[in-house]
Scaffold this motif. Structure first.
Motif, short mmCIF file in Angstrom:
data_model
loop_
_atom_site.label_atom_id
_atom_site.label_comp_id
_atom_site.label_asym_id
_atom_site.label_seq_id
_atom_site.Cartn_x
_atom_site.Cartn_y
_atom_site.Cartn_z
N ALA A 119 0.85 -1.19 0.00
CA ALA A 119 0.00 0.00 0.00
C ALA A 119 0.89 1.24 0.00
CB ALA A 119 -0.90 0.00 1.24
N PHE A 120 0.28 2.38 -0.33
CA PHE A 120 1.02 3.62 -0.16
C PHE A 120 0.18 4.61 0.63
CE2 PHE A 120 -1.03 4.34 -4.29
CZ PHE A 120 -1.52 5.63 -4.17
N THR A 121 0.87 5.50 1.29
CA THR A 121 0.23 6.48 2.16
C THR A 121 -0.50 7.52 1.33
OG1 THR A 121 2.12 6.20 3.66
CG2 THR A 121 0.65 8.07 4.07
N THR A 122 -1.78 7.73 1.64
CA THR A 122 -2.53 8.81 0.99
C THR A 122 -2.81 9.94 1.96
OG1 THR A 122 -4.65 7.74 1.45
CG2 THR A 122 -3.62 7.28 -0.68
N GLY A 123 -2.68 9.68 3.24
CA GLY A 123 -2.86 10.73 4.24
C GLY A 123 -2.18 10.34 5.53
N LEU A 124 -1.58 11.32 6.19
CA LEU A 124 -0.90 11.08 7.45
C LEU A 124 -1.08 12.31 8.33
CD1 LEU A 124 0.96 9.11 9.04
CD2 LEU A 124 2.90 10.35 8.04
N ARG A 125 -1.68 12.11 9.50
CA ARG A 125 -1.89 13.20 10.44
C ARG A 125 -1.09 12.87 11.70
NH1 ARG A 125 -6.92 14.61 14.10
NH2 ARG A 125 -6.28 16.68 14.77
N ILE A 126 -0.24 13.80 12.10
CA ILE A 126 0.63 13.59 13.26
C ILE A 126 0.40 14.70 14.27
CG2 ILE A 126 3.03 13.42 14.04
CD1 ILE A 126 3.67 12.47 11.17
N ARG A 127 0.38 14.31 15.53
CA ARG A 127 0.31 15.27 16.63
C ARG A 127 1.48 14.99 17.56
NH1 ARG A 127 -4.08 13.14 15.13
NH2 ARG A 127 -4.37 11.68 16.81
N TYR A 128 2.27 16.00 17.78
CA TYR A 128 3.47 15.88 18.62
C TYR A 128 3.14 16.27 20.05
CZ TYR A 128 5.81 15.65 14.12
OH TYR A 128 6.20 15.30 12.85
N ALA A 129 3.63 15.49 21.01
CA ALA A 129 3.36 15.76 22.41
C ALA A 129 4.60 16.25 23.16
CB ALA A 129 2.82 14.50 23.10
N ARG A 130 5.76 15.78 22.73
CA ARG A 130 7.01 16.17 23.39
C ARG A 130 8.16 15.85 22.45
NH1 ARG A 130 8.99 13.14 28.29
NH2 ARG A 130 10.96 13.55 27.30
N PRO A 131 9.34 16.40 22.69
CA PRO A 131 10.48 16.08 21.82
C PRO A 131 10.90 14.62 21.96
CG PRO A 131 10.90 18.08 23.09
CD PRO A 131 9.65 17.45 23.66
N GLU A 190 5.76 7.49 28.02
CA GLU A 190 5.22 8.81 27.71
C GLU A 190 5.09 8.97 26.20
OE1 GLU A 190 6.63 12.34 29.73
OE2 GLU A 190 7.78 11.04 31.08
N ILE A 191 4.00 9.59 25.78
CA ILE A 191 3.74 9.79 24.35
C ILE A 191 4.65 10.89 23.80
CG2 ILE A 191 2.03 10.54 22.64
CD1 ILE A 191 1.43 7.78 23.77
N VAL A 192 5.34 10.57 22.71
CA VAL A 192 6.13 11.55 21.97
C VAL A 192 5.28 12.13 20.84
CG1 VAL A 192 8.13 11.85 20.45
CG2 VAL A 192 8.34 10.47 22.53
N ALA A 193 4.64 11.25 20.08
CA ALA A 193 3.78 11.67 18.97
C ALA A 193 2.78 10.56 18.67
CB ALA A 193 4.61 11.97 17.74
N VAL A 194 1.63 10.95 18.13
CA VAL A 194 0.62 9.99 17.69
C VAL A 194 0.30 10.30 16.24
CG1 VAL A 194 -0.37 9.61 19.98
CG2 VAL A 194 -1.29 11.41 18.52
N ALA A 195 -0.17 9.27 15.52
CA ALA A 195 -0.48 9.45 14.09
C ALA A 195 -1.67 8.62 13.68
CB ALA A 195 0.72 9.07 13.24
N ASP A 196 -2.38 9.12 12.68
CA ASP A 196 -3.43 8.39 11.99
C ASP A 196 -3.08 8.45 10.51
OD1 ASP A 196 -5.32 7.92 14.21
OD2 ASP A 196 -5.41 10.12 14.24
N GLY A 197 -3.17 7.30 9.84
CA GLY A 197 -2.83 7.27 8.43
C GLY A 197 -3.85 6.51 7.61
#
Length: 165
Positions: free
Chosen positions: A77-89, A122-129
């Motif tokens: 498959a290939f990525t058609t959408g990627l949403r990322i939210r950063y919580a900490r470095p 601890e969460i660094v980042a979360v994503a939905d793709g």
């Protein structure tokens, strides 16, 4: 994005190819419905001193989600959408873990979600793709737009169980 080795061809995938000298060398494990990889990156991947560049964090998440898609359905498959939210470095020279799982699947696409965590959870980042499935039918219908060698590699990878899974 299937695995780094697909049939007779070895990929140079930035995310998972073990021989890419500048790659991330991510190696995935399956635990039930969750796919995970551990990653520890040095200063070659930082933006600010001691901090992994956000684009590299995005690459880790994209590769982890994509591997979950491939390994759960054995279709490239290939990525058609990627949403990322950063919580900490994401700190350099510190081990982190990335996890991904499938949220929804239909005949043409798959949605996956994932996260990168510190060793303490601890969460660094979360994503939905969202990923478009490259089935044999799709590859055939788009053969004018996709290089023949890529079609050959993807067809070889589709349906083949990844090693170590």
């Amino acid at each position: 994005m299937p695995e780094s080795t697909t049939g007779e061809t070895e990929s140079n995938c930035f995310g998972c190819a073990p021989r890419n000298p500048i790659g991330l060398h991510l190696d995935f494990e399956r635990h039930g419905d969750v796919f995970s990889t551990r990653v520890k990156l040095g200063t070659d991947y930082e933006s600010f001193p001691g901090v992994v560049h956000g684009g590299i964090v995005a690459s880790i998440l994209d590769e982890t989600l994509a591997q979950a898609v491939y390994r759960s359905g054995r279709v490239s498959a290939f990525t058609t959408g990627l949403r990322i939210r950063y919580a900490r470095p994401m700190e350099t020279d510190t081990e982190h873990t990335a996890h991904a799982e499938i949220v929804k699947r239909d005949d043409i696409s798959v949605r996956a979600s994932g996260r990168v965590e510190t060793g303490d959870g601890e969460i660094v980042a979360v994503a939905d793709g969202t990923f478009y499935l490259l089935t044999d039918d799709v590859l055939g219908q788009n053969s004018e737009r996709i290089p023949a060698e890529l079609i050959k590699v993807l067809r070889s990878a589709n349906g083949r169980a990844p090693q170590g899974d």
